[in-house]
Scaffold this active site. Structure first.
Site, PDB file in Angstrom:
ATOM      1  N   PHE B  22       0.830  -1.185   0.000  1.00  0.00           N
ATOM      2  CA  PHE B  22       0.000   0.000   0.000  1.00  0.00           C
ATOM      3  C   PHE B  22       0.868   1.240   0.000  1.00  0.00           C
ATOM      4  O   PHE B  22       1.110   1.857   1.024  1.00  0.00           O
ATOM      5  CB  PHE B  22      -0.967  -0.004   1.192  1.00  0.00           C
ATOM      6  CG  PHE B  22      -2.120  -0.893   0.923  1.00  0.00           C
ATOM      7  CD1 PHE B  22      -3.275  -0.370   0.374  1.00  0.00           C
ATOM      8  CD2 PHE B  22      -2.046  -2.245   1.174  1.00  0.00           C
ATOM      9  CE1 PHE B  22      -4.342  -1.193   0.083  1.00  0.00           C
ATOM     10  CE2 PHE B  22      -3.116  -3.072   0.884  1.00  0.00           C
ATOM     11  CZ  PHE B  22      -4.264  -2.545   0.345  1.00  0.00           C
ATOM     12  N   ARG B  23       1.380   1.543  -1.138  1.00  0.00           N
ATOM     13  CA  ARG B  23       2.178   2.746  -1.244  1.00  0.00           C
ATOM     14  C   ARG B  23       1.245   3.939  -1.113  1.00  0.00           C
ATOM     15  O   ARG B  23       0.131   3.928  -1.607  1.00  0.00           O
ATOM     16  CB  ARG B  23       2.854   2.791  -2.619  1.00  0.00           C
ATOM     17  CG  ARG B  23       3.993   1.802  -2.724  1.00  0.00           C
ATOM     18  CD  ARG B  23       4.565   1.845  -4.103  1.00  0.00           C
ATOM     19  NE  ARG B  23       3.713   1.090  -5.008  1.00  0.00           N
ATOM     20  CZ  ARG B  23       3.919   1.063  -6.309  1.00  0.00           C
ATOM     21  NH1 ARG B  23       4.878   1.770  -6.832  1.00  0.00           N
ATOM     22  NH2 ARG B  23       3.147   0.342  -7.089  1.00  0.00           N
ATOM     23  N   ALA B  24       1.760   4.958  -0.439  1.00  0.00           N
ATOM     24  CA  ALA B  24       0.940   6.148  -0.310  1.00  0.00           C
ATOM     25  C   ALA B  24       0.770   6.778  -1.690  1.00  0.00           C
ATOM     26  O   ALA B  24       1.734   7.015  -2.381  1.00  0.00           O
ATOM     27  CB  ALA B  24       1.602   7.130   0.626  1.00  0.00           C
ATOM     28  N   GLN B  25      -0.446   6.976  -2.080  1.00  0.00           N
ATOM     29  CA  GLN B  25      -0.701   7.559  -3.385  1.00  0.00           C
ATOM     30  C   GLN B  25      -0.907   9.051  -3.193  1.00  0.00           C
ATOM     31  O   GLN B  25      -1.779   9.481  -2.460  1.00  0.00           O
ATOM     32  CB  GLN B  25      -1.962   6.918  -3.977  1.00  0.00           C
ATOM     33  CG  GLN B  25      -2.388   7.500  -5.287  1.00  0.00           C
ATOM     34  CD  GLN B  25      -1.499   7.024  -6.411  1.00  0.00           C
ATOM     35  OE1 GLN B  25      -0.572   6.279  -6.199  1.00  0.00           O
ATOM     36  NE2 GLN B  25      -1.767   7.486  -7.609  1.00  0.00           N
TER      37      GLN B  25
END
Lengths: 730, 593
Positions: B22-25
């Site tokens: 869950f990369r910070a978007q």
């Protein structure tokens, strides 16, 4: 409910004549195997319930139930009737070779028919059966049983398709259209003339085909409609409801999804080293404290955001506040067709509304509405609620009448709610004389330009008349396949056989469907040149995605040059920088620190010096333009950021130089308040302790950052031109 | 897996359900400041309330709107021409009422206090009116709010409410300094949008002052002085449309063939607005909880990282695995952008071609100069010749190409001259061959005779309604927000939500009773009960069984799952799973078999 499925017997002639070239340099047997392989793949990937068997005629061994000493020899049921499996595909691909045995193809048909009969007998779900014969009909044939065979095929309702028959050289081919539009069979110019044996075989086949369903095809015709993979077919199920008009009119209807995007089966995530092992997924919830304390389910409550406010909901709240509705299809009213435009359609599908099956009253009532709407140019606005647990939608029913096909129906589409509509106001384009304004006049196309565009449209029309005046539509949605699914199936088949090799690229056919056709390309070539001449187009900035696209996608060109995939940047590399790169080109006064960092983060080129120069400029502006100390804090932020970056890039010289001149100016221009701030924030010279590149000792640094020691400044003052530069900036 | 995103920006499907990844978007957050004139003229009593109260109403509306549709955006309110001076830089007669922050329940309730009573006690006690101020100071204040905002902002916009068409009263310095500051802000990409407050009797001449001050703000595609709105509803609409800048979903090139390319912006005129998903809170403190997901092997307990995993599909019992990157590769074809393939007459765009909501394209001079010129020429000829352009459209790097029909759209305006639909092309997504489903035609269709059609026509005429895009609100969404708001603002009852999707049966009966009766009489036999034919009696009753006895005889398997479930409910047994075997196991256990 048992699903409807078909029983298919593929009869493949492996005799000597099949070992000869068909079209090009491939043998008929190879062509046949490719076709069969494709048929099987299509069944497999569409997860078809159809069952397929493979019967070889001319095989060395004899394996069928009808065989005895003198009949039905050299015929073997290689794969009995069953749903398609991978071993079946592998068998077809690897284990079939030509023989020297000439066998009567009629015998093969008889064995196949018998096999189909015995294997489907007593089993549920089979609704049709079919024999596909792959043969050039060159083997010996005995026609004494022909009528009996024809009769039994007809009575068992078995269809027959024959593939591999050479196209007729003398008779015209006109009345036989390829199964799906596009190019006809490619006739090899130097085809061997047909043998008398083949002519006899064809007569026999035609005799059968007069009685039973089926057709003869050449290989290229067959390939034409086999070469697209098939997606899993969805059995339409009716949504049953009543169309209500006010209180007293209720028309039972059946609605079906007519168009909806077909998707691939969902991918499963598996452990790379052992795809069969079970993966457990777990989510845990934590407090945002230092220990990230885990919270148990019983201590959690559901909530919703109200902006920055978090609103907890108890289970009772949730129950009490649930929006309730019930399944319905209600008319809100009728409105002019112009009020509903197709760009408003929401949702992901088109539905068809039919009257309830078998209900004649409903049929007449719905028909009267469809006809009346059509004649009055109206559409129906309806409320639709799929089930009691779904929220209501509004939608539109549009009449669709095809008198030739004796067909009347409503199409249903969802419409947007007020919340879904975003009002965009955009300047009027000069698309007519009436819409030209002072503002858009400069964009107005001239008469010459309009003529050129007209020429372009003419040259690129996709609906053209053929010699007979028949209209032909190119690039018809029904002939265009989902490119991702086509490649996926292609790759699946590839990967199923070989787990290591790189994936194949898009097939020629796929590329052809996605590109401008050669005909249009040729026709429009000159017009495009004219467009280029008459319309001055100049690229200002690279459109987003364009630069990466050039690198990533142009597979063909790169491959040709032999410097293929290694240069492809990974997707992840591009994303973040892409986002930041946008627009930030200058350091403004509003968010100078962010701008500064954004420019530095642009990886594609080194702009460190440029950025530093800009931030210096900005700091000076902020300090000296500031009324009182208003903007000092911002300038301090900039200075701090600049200093930090200096350390990071270990280039302290420019920074120290700047600091000396800044200090001097501060004293000259009586902005000592800022100097005090710098001392408080310890924003002094970068010393040797901090960066090896620095020539400033710790003591010098400490000295520098004191109230006033003017001589010292002079001693280490920067070269003169820098000071001038600084003054210029100011 | 959706390929497009009508939701809240961002390419979520690029990371689908990948565990742990869950990369910070980076999601763009916008800033909006409402700058409200508080000079005495704003308080003159009028039929629809004073201008001040209208402006506050707009502010409340805008705050709620942000909360509902873009709750991560920043929102602030600044009063100018106040007696008090309340701002960090001590600009005279300027008051920051709400700092630029994510709005919440208190934003709404605090603003509402200003208009609680007709005497504006709250306002008078804390701010008060004055008539001296510098407009440039008001701009400075807003500009500082933006720059001191802790978050990096995307769009920054000021909505300025005033009834004064010439606040300078001839003072050149006042005007020049305001214009200079406005220009400065425009350079820094801060928009100022003027909302003139007028009535039919008080004209507002923007040429006197505002046009000169906001002169630098004329963006290519937007006017910065809103159409004067006379009614409250009009005003609310103006605010709704002006509160966020129109942002293209993406900008890309439209290739006509060879190297002839123009640039276009792709917009979503319509997108589905969905209910925000619930969050998890700690019940003791109401603080939000962070969720961590992880994947591990059942057998060894080994925690798996994304690179340990592959994507797999199973066909005919065989697992076929790909690297995630390989799946992206399969989707990729050609460049991002639109590629013209040809033109077709409009009638070749069949009514049932619909797989997803349309998008809209408009030329982008910023990408390629000359685009507007060529685009306008194409639009003009396509309209005239009633043709659409067929294009291949790749929206993003990892999206596969689709076919779109570019349908020409003329500008549409309502009676007041307010633009309803801009001019440009709609991009209608076409289905693929794979997407059509075979539906059996109705056998021996029955068609209505002319008398019946006549009766239907009468019915249609008497139930004629207008239809406008923003006529009907989503009742489920409105109910949800009313409920959240009621709890957040501590109200006794949520605002009542009228379900506008429901037909007004009473009114319909009144308007069309005759036509309905005639239609009914002609088409429905008196003994006809809709839907009755099919059912043929009440639904089959559950056979009388003694579950315990059946369990002993091992005969539970003969019952259907539905009946087994009913039995479970009756004897209060909760099976482990929903499979038949699970249910039978549970029942056997219960009866001690």
């Amino acid at each position: 409910m048992a699903s409807e499925k078909e029983a298919i017997a593929i009869v493949l002639d492996v005799g000597p004549s099949m070992d000869s070239a068909a079209e090009g340099d491939r043998t008929k047997l190879q062509e046949s195997i490719d076709c069969i392989h494709m048929i099987l793949q299509r069944k497999l990937f569409s997860e078809s319930k159809d069952e397929v068997s493979l019967i070889l005629i001319g095989s060395d061994e004899t394996a069928n139930e009808l065989a005895d000493d003198d009949s039905y020899n050299n015929i073997s049921v290689a794969r009995p009737l069953a749903t398609v499996t991978w071993p079946f595909l592998e068998f077809v691909q690897n284990d079939i070779s030509p023989t020297d045995n000439e066998t009567d193809f009629l015998d093969g048909i008889v064995v196949a028919a018998d096999h189909l009969r015995s294997q489907t007998m007593g089993k549920r779900g089979f609704v049709s059966s079919k024999i596909i014969l792959f043969s050039d009909l060159a083997g010996p044939v005995a026609d004494n049983q022909l009528d009996a065979i024809t009769k039994s095929l007809k009575s068992a309702d078995i269809a027959l398709n024959v593939i591999g028959v050479d196209p007729d050289e003398d008779e015209s081919d006109e009345d036989r259209k390829p199964p799906q539009g596009g190019a006809g069979p490619s006739t090899a110019p130097h085809r061997k003339p047909k043998t008398p044996q083949q002519k006899l075989g064809e007569k026999i086949v035609n005799h059968i085909l007069e009685a039973v369903d089926g057709e003869c095809y050449t290989f290229s015709e067959t390939w034409e409609f086999l070469s697209n993979y098939q997606s899993k077919s969805v059995r339409p199920t009716a949504w049953k409801c009543q169309l209500d008009i006010a209180e007293n009119v209720k028309i039972p209807i059946n609605a079906y999804i007519r168009v909806k995007e077909a998707k691939s089966k969902g991918f499963k995530t598996v452990y790379a080293k052992d795809p069969e092992s079970t993966i457990i997924r777990e989510s845990t919830h934590h407090l945002n404290d230092e220990e990230e304390t885990e919270v148990e389910r019983k201590d959690m409550v559901q909530g919703h955001r109200y902006g920055s406010t978090l609103v907890p909901f108890s289970d009772e709240d949730l129950q009490a506040m649930k929006f309730r509705s019930e399944k319905c299809f209600q008319v809100l009213g009728f409105t002019s067709r112009e009020n509903v435009n197709r760009y408003m359609f929401m949702g992901d599908s088109t539905m068809i509304v039919h009257p309830e099956k078998g209900d004649e009253v409903a049929a007449a009532a719905l028909s009267s509405l469809i006809k009346a709407c059509q004649q009055m140019n109206k559409v129906v606005i309806v409320r639709r609620c799929y089930s009691a647990s779904s929220s209501p939608k509004i939608g539109v029913l549009e009449p669709d009448i095809d008198e030739k096909k004796n067909r009347e129906r409503f199409f249903y589409h969802d419409l947007p709610f007020a919340e879904d509509v975003r009002r965009f106001t955009m300047s009027t384009l000069p698309y007519s004389e009436e819409t030209i304004t002072d503002y858009n006049d400069k964009f107005k196309p001239s008469d010459d330009q309009l003529d050129v565009v007209d020429g372009l449209i003419d040259s690129m029309m996709l609906v053209v008349k053929d010699e007979d005046g028949e209209k032909i539509e190119e690039k018809k949605p029904k002939n265009l396949f989902n490119p991702y699914l086509q490649r996926l199936y292609h790759c699946l088949n590839h990967r199923a056989n070989d787990t290591t090799e790189a994936l194949p690229g898009p097939s020629d056919r796929l590329v052809e469907s996605l590109e401008m056709s050669e005909r249009v390309k040729e026709a429009s070539n000159n017009q495009l040149k004219k467009v280029k001449e008459t319309f001055p187009l100049k690229r200002v900035a690279k459109a987003k995605g364009k630069d990466t696209a050039d690198n990533v996608f142009n597979i063909e060109e790169k491959d040709a040059e032999g410097e293929s995939s290694e240069k492809k940047p990974r997707m992840d590399d591009v994303e973040l920088s892409d986002l930041q790169k946008e627009k930030v080109d200058k350091i403004g006064t509003v968010t100078p620190v962010e701008d500064f960092l954004a420019i530095l983060s642009q990886k594609d080129r080194d702009r460190y010096d440029e950025a530093c120069e800009m931030i210096r400029e900005r700091i000076i502006q902020l300090v000296f333009d500031s009324f009182g100390s208003q903007l000092f804090s911002k300038a301090i932020d900039c200075l701090r950021a600049y200093r930090a970056q200096t350390l990071k890039h270990s280039e302290p010289r420019d920074f120290n130089k700047f600091l000396f001149s800044l200090k001097e100016s501060l004293f000259q221009k009586n902005k000592k308040a800022f100097w005090k701030l710098m001392i408080e924030e310890k924003l002094g010279l970068v010393t040797k302790l901090e960066s090896e590149e620095s020539s400033v000792t710790k003591a010098e640094g400490d000295d520098f950052l004191t109230e006033v020691v003017e001589e010292k400044i002079k001693e280490e003052a920067p070269p003169k031109e820098d000071a001038d530069e600084l003054l210029d900036m100011m | 897996m959706a390929d497009f995103d009508w939701g809240f920006g961002g390419d979520e499907d690029d990371f689908d359900e990948e565990g742990g990844d869950f990369r910070a978007q980076p999601v763009q957050r916008d800033g909006l400041i409402l700058l409200i004139d508080c000079s005495k003229a704003m308080f003159t009593v009028r039929d629809e309330g004073s201008f001040f109260s209208q402006a506050i109403n707009c502010a409340v509306g805008a705050a709620r709107n942000k909360i509902v549709s873009n709750d991560r955006d920043m929102f602030g309110v600044v009063f100018y021409s106040t007696k008090e001076t309340k701002n960090p830089n001590d600009f005279k007669n300027i008051s920051v009422v709400k700092n630029l922050e994510q709005p919440g329940a208190d934003t709404v309730s605090d603003l509402e206090k200003f208009i609680e009573d007709e005497d504006y006690e709250e306002f008078k006690d804390n701010y008060g009116s004055s008539d001296t101020y510098q407009l440039s100071d008001a701009f400075w204040t807003c500009s500082n709010l933006f720059s001191n905002c802790s978050t990096k902002l995307g769009q920054r916009r000021i909505l300025l409410f005033t009834s004064d068409d010439d606040p300078s009263k001839g003072n050149k310095h006042f005007k020049n300094s305001a214009a200079a500051k406005a220009g400065d802000m425009s350079e820094n990409k801060i928009d100022i949008m003027l909302i003139p407050m007028i009535t039919s009797t008080t004209p507002f001449d923007e040429k006197k002052f505002w046009k000169d001050v906001l002169v630098n703000l004329t963006d290519d595609s937007e006017e910065f002085i809103a159409n004067a709105a006379q009614t409250r509803r009009e005003l609310e609409n103006v605010i709704r449309s002006k509160a966020h800048k129109q942002r293209a979903q993406t900008k890309l090139s439209l290739n006509l063939g060879g190297d002839v390319e123009l640039s276009v912006g792709v917009y979503n005129l319509i997108r589905t607005c969905t209910k925000p998903s619930a969050i998890k809170l700690y019940n003791k403190t109401n603080e939000e909880l962070k969720t961590t997901r992880k994947a591990f092997l059942e057998e060894t307990g080994e925690v798996l990282l994304p690179q340990d995993m592959k994507k797999s599909l199973k066909f005919a019992d065989r697992q076929i695995c790909f690297e995630p990157e390989e799946i992206n590769e399969m989707k990729r074809y050609g460049d991002v952008g639109m590629f013209l393939l040809g033109f077709k007459p409009m009638k070749y765009l069949k009514k049932d071609y619909h797989v997803r909501p349309a998008q809209f394209i408009y030329p982008d001079e910023g990408g390629t100069s000359g685009s507007t010129n060529l685009f306008s020429a194409l639009l003009r000829r396509c309209l005239k010749r009633n043709v659409f352009a067929l294009c291949r459209f790749t929206a993003r790097k990892n999206a596969f190409p689709r076919f779109v029909a570019l349908v020409p759209q003329e500008e549409e305006r309502d009676e007041q001259g307010v633009q309803q639909v801009p001019s440009g092309f709609h991009a209608i997504f076409l289905p693929f061959s794979d997407d059509f489903r075979k539906i059996k035609a109705v056998e021996d269709p029955i068609t209505a005779n002319s008398d019946q059609v006549e009766a239907a026509k009468q019915l249609i005429s008497s139930l004629n309604i207008p239809f406008q895009l923003d006529m009907i609100e989503n009742p489920a969404l409105q109910t949800h927000f009313a409920n959240v708001e009621a709890i957040a603002l501590d109200r006794d009852m949520p605002d009542k939500v009228t379900d506008l999707t429901k037909p007004d049966v009473g009114a319909m009966m009144k308007r069309a009773s005759k036509a309905l009766k005639e239609f009914g009489d002609l088409l429905f036999p008196s003994d006809y009960t809709p839907g009755a034919r099919k059912r043929g009696g009440p639904p089959a009753k559950r056979p009388k069984v003694d579950p315990e006895e059946m369990a002993r005889n091992g005969a539970l398997g003969k019952l259907t799952v539905a009946i087994l479930k009913e039995i479970c409910a009756e004897v209060n047994v909760k099976p482990k799973g929903t499979k038949k075997a699970d249910i039978i196991d549970a029942l056997n256990k219960h009866f001690g078999v």
